[in-house]
Design a protein around this motif. Structure first.
Motif, short mmCIF file in Angstrom:
data_model
loop_
_atom_site.label_atom_id
_atom_site.label_comp_id
_atom_site.label_asym_id
_atom_site.label_seq_id
_atom_site.Cartn_x
_atom_site.Cartn_y
_atom_site.Cartn_z
N LYS A 13 62.28 76.40 46.54
CA LYS A 13 62.91 75.23 45.94
C LYS A 13 62.03 74.00 46.15
O LYS A 13 61.85 73.19 45.23
N ILE A 14 61.49 73.87 47.34
CA ILE A 14 60.62 72.73 47.64
C ILE A 14 59.38 72.77 46.76
O ILE A 14 58.99 71.76 46.16
N GLU A 15 58.76 73.94 46.64
CA GLU A 15 57.55 74.05 45.82
C GLU A 15 57.84 73.77 44.35
O GLU A 15 57.01 73.19 43.66
N ALA A 16 59.02 74.16 43.88
CA ALA A 16 59.38 73.87 42.49
C ALA A 16 59.48 72.37 42.26
O ALA A 16 59.00 71.84 41.24
N LEU A 17 60.07 71.66 43.21
CA LEU A 17 60.18 70.21 43.09
C LEU A 17 58.82 69.53 43.18
O LEU A 17 58.54 68.58 42.46
N VAL A 18 57.96 70.03 44.07
CA VAL A 18 56.61 69.46 44.20
C VAL A 18 55.82 69.70 42.91
O VAL A 18 55.13 68.80 42.41
N PHE A 19 55.95 70.90 42.35
CA PHE A 19 55.25 71.21 41.10
C PHE A 19 55.74 70.30 39.97
O PHE A 19 54.94 69.78 39.18
N GLU A 20 57.04 70.09 39.91
CA GLU A 20 57.61 69.22 38.88
C GLU A 20 57.05 67.80 39.02
O GLU A 20 56.67 67.16 38.04
N ARG A 21 56.99 67.32 40.25
CA ARG A 21 56.46 65.97 40.50
C ARG A 21 54.98 65.90 40.14
O ARG A 21 54.51 64.91 39.57
N ARG A 22 54.22 66.96 40.48
CA ARG A 22 52.79 67.00 40.15
C ARG A 22 52.60 66.88 38.62
O ARG A 22 51.76 66.12 38.15
N CYS A 23 53.41 67.62 37.88
CA CYS A 23 53.31 67.56 36.43
C CYS A 23 53.60 66.16 35.90
O CYS A 23 52.91 65.67 35.00
N LEU A 25 53.17 63.31 37.51
CA LEU A 25 52.05 62.43 37.86
C LEU A 25 50.84 62.70 36.98
O LEU A 25 50.14 61.77 36.56
N GLU A 26 50.59 63.98 36.71
CA GLU A 26 49.45 64.32 35.85
C GLU A 26 49.67 63.82 34.43
O GLU A 26 48.75 63.31 33.79
N GLU A 35 44.54 61.61 44.55
CA GLU A 35 45.75 60.85 44.85
C GLU A 35 47.00 61.67 44.54
O GLU A 35 47.99 61.61 45.26
N ILE A 36 46.94 62.46 43.47
CA ILE A 36 48.05 63.34 43.12
C ILE A 36 48.24 64.40 44.21
O ILE A 36 49.36 64.67 44.64
N ASP A 37 47.12 64.98 44.67
CA ASP A 37 47.19 65.96 45.75
C ASP A 37 47.82 65.36 47.00
O ASP A 37 48.68 65.98 47.63
N SER A 38 47.40 64.16 47.35
CA SER A 38 47.96 63.49 48.53
C SER A 38 49.45 63.22 48.37
O SER A 38 50.23 63.43 49.30
#
Length: 102
Positions: A13-23, A25-26, A35-38
């Motif tokens: 669940k955490i990784e899904a939310l992080v992936f969503e946020r990464r998308c 930001l990208e 900066e996105i990685d950080s």
């Protein structure tokens, strides 16, 4: 649910939310890849620290009583909302930090 399985589910669940946020930001295109990685690492750490911990009291092969299973099922319905609220709070912190460095 076995403790290890609950922990795995929580990490997913955490990784899904992080992936969503990464998308997000990208797609915004305002930050460099580093900066996105950080930002994603900070979000992952924040969610991992504040997410509810799975109950490790049950031995892995012992099924929980029906009343406890029903209680856990009801509680798990609310977990995505808790994680979503944490994600929103972390996003606001990121924006504030990005605004301070700009």
């Amino acid at each position: 649910m076995a403790s290890w399985l609950a922990e795995r589910d929580q990490r997913r669940k955490i990784e899904a939310l992080v992936f969503e946020r990464r998308c997000e930001l990208e797609d915004a295109g305002e930050l460099a890849e580093s900066e996105i990685d950080s930002a994603c690492e900070r979000l992952r750490a924040t969610l991992a620290e504040t997410a509810p911990r799975p109950d490790a009291a049950d031995p892995p092969d012992t099924p929980a009583p029906a009343s406890l299973r029903a209680e856990r099922a009801t509680a798990s319905l609310n977990e995505p909302e808790v994680l979503r609220q944490l994600l929103d709070a972390a996003a606001l912190e990121e924006l504030a930090a990005a605004g301070a460095t700009a």
